[in-house]
Design an enzyme around this catalytic site. Structure first.
Site, PDB file in Angstrom:
ATOM      1  N   LYS A 150      -6.736  -2.755   0.989  1.00  0.00           N
ATOM      2  CA  LYS A 150      -6.278  -1.908  -0.105  1.00  0.00           C
ATOM      3  C   LYS A 150      -7.165  -2.224  -1.309  1.00  0.00           C
ATOM      4  O   LYS A 150      -7.165  -3.346  -1.805  1.00  0.00           O
ATOM      5  CB  LYS A 150      -4.814  -2.180  -0.431  1.00  0.00           C
ATOM      6  CG  LYS A 150      -4.340  -1.448  -1.685  1.00  0.00           C
ATOM      7  CD  LYS A 150      -2.929  -1.868  -2.066  1.00  0.00           C
ATOM      8  CE  LYS A 150      -2.565  -1.370  -3.457  1.00  0.00           C
ATOM      9  NZ  LYS A 150      -1.239  -1.827  -3.898  1.00  0.00           N
TER      10      LYS A 150
ATOM     11  N   GLY B  80       5.221  -1.732 -10.775  1.00  0.00           N
ATOM     12  CA  GLY B  80       6.381  -2.536 -11.141  1.00  0.00           C
ATOM     13  C   GLY B  80       7.300  -1.910 -12.171  1.00  0.00           C
ATOM     14  O   GLY B  80       8.286  -2.536 -12.579  1.00  0.00           O
TER      15      GLY B  80
ATOM     16  N   GLY C 134       5.393   1.898  -8.601  1.00  0.00           N
ATOM     17  CA  GLY C 134       6.365   2.567  -9.458  1.00  0.00           C
ATOM     18  C   GLY C 134       7.667   2.966  -8.798  1.00  0.00           C
ATOM     19  O   GLY C 134       8.589   3.425  -9.470  1.00  0.00           O
TER      20      GLY C 134
ATOM     21  N   ASN D 108       6.929  -2.909  -3.321  1.00  0.00           N
ATOM     22  CA  ASN D 108       7.137  -4.351  -3.360  1.00  0.00           C
ATOM     23  C   ASN D 108       8.260  -4.704  -4.327  1.00  0.00           C
ATOM     24  O   ASN D 108       9.336  -5.146  -3.939  1.00  0.00           O
ATOM     25  CB  ASN D 108       5.831  -5.055  -3.736  1.00  0.00           C
ATOM     26  CG  ASN D 108       5.892  -6.577  -3.650  1.00  0.00           C
ATOM     27  OD1 ASN D 108       4.875  -7.247  -3.717  1.00  0.00           O
ATOM     28  ND2 ASN D 108       7.065  -7.166  -3.483  1.00  0.00           N
TER      29      ASN D 108
END
Length: 256
Positions: A97, A158, A185, A206
């Site tokens: 990534k 986040g 997000g 995450n």
């Protein structure tokens, strides 16, 4: 149909980040509850050459998972390439990534450096999944370059704001012939369902799981939401209408 990235095929459309969990045990349980087959992690946070240090990879049966190292912390294409090569040299994976941050406050990706890094890593033979903003033109340029999936952010990393620009996201999905994996997000299962109903091929998240009051339950909720959203997309929703349409037939009604 399953999620296909390059020559790899996955049953789960949920990609799970492994950072910021309260402890390794909760992390392991959340991973299992999510049903995820792809796990992503920041290479810079791992002591991959220091066996004495705690390592979440030791808690998992790695035969069940595909690892997706990310280049978090990179500010230039050269830094991203260096981090990716470090991960590959350690034998972790040839899939990466690409994450090149251009602004420390918003943590939004640098479009120019992301494009450069992707081109350099493709030449090195990596399977490249770039994290981008919801820039429709950039997504097109990256696909033309030859990347294997596009990973547009729903909102800043986040933030938990969910999808702030569904129009751009839908345009990226509409034009793409490679998988579109919504990244960053996501705050709730509802966000996952909406993204999947728009036609996204997968979701990477995450913080929404690791920061939840009960990460294990939230991991399962995200799994179910992604499955429901995908089913809804494949089923085809009814069109929105301005006025009501009776769901019962008019036959048999009493008339004066």
């Amino acid at each position: 149909m399953m999620l296909k990235i390059a020559d790899k095929v996955f049953k789960s459309r949920l990609l799970l980040g492994t950072g910021k969990f309260p402890n390794f045990e909760i992390q392991k349980e959340a991973v299992e509850a999510s049903g995820a087959e792809i796990l992503t992690f920041a290479v810079r946070r791992m002591n991959i050459y220091e066996p004495s240090q705690p390592n979440f990879l030791e808690m998992l049966d790695l035969s069940k998972y595909t690892l997706l190292p990310n280049t978090a912390g990179a500010k230039t294409a050269e830094e991203a390439v260096r981090i990716a090569k470090l991960a590959k040299a350690s034998g972790l994976c040839d899939m990466v990534k690409v994450e090149v941050i251009g602004d420390d406050k918003t943590l939004l990706p640098d479009p120019i450096e992301t494009l450069r890094a992707s081109e350099m890593l493709l030449k090195e033979g990596f399977i490249v999944l770039p994290y981008t903003s919801d820039d429709v033109v950039l997504a097109k340029k990256l696909e033309e370059l030859g990347v294997h999936a596009i990973m547009p952010g729903a909102s800043p990393i986040g933030s938990g704001q969910g999808i702030v620009n569904p129009l751009n996201l839908s345009l990226i999905i509409e034009q793409s012939k490679i998988p579109v994996i919504v990244d960053a997000g996501i705050g709730s299962p509802a966000d996952c369902a909406i993204a999947m109903e728009l036609g996204a091929d997968g979701i990477l998240l995450n913080s929404a799981v690791s920061g939840a009051k009960d990460p294990v339950k939230m991991a399962k909720a995200m799994k179910l939401a992604i499955e429901a959203g995908r089913l809804g997309y494949e089923a085809g929703r009814i069109p929105k209408k301005r006025y009501a349409v009776a769901s019962s037939p008019a036959e048999g009604m009493l008339t004066s």
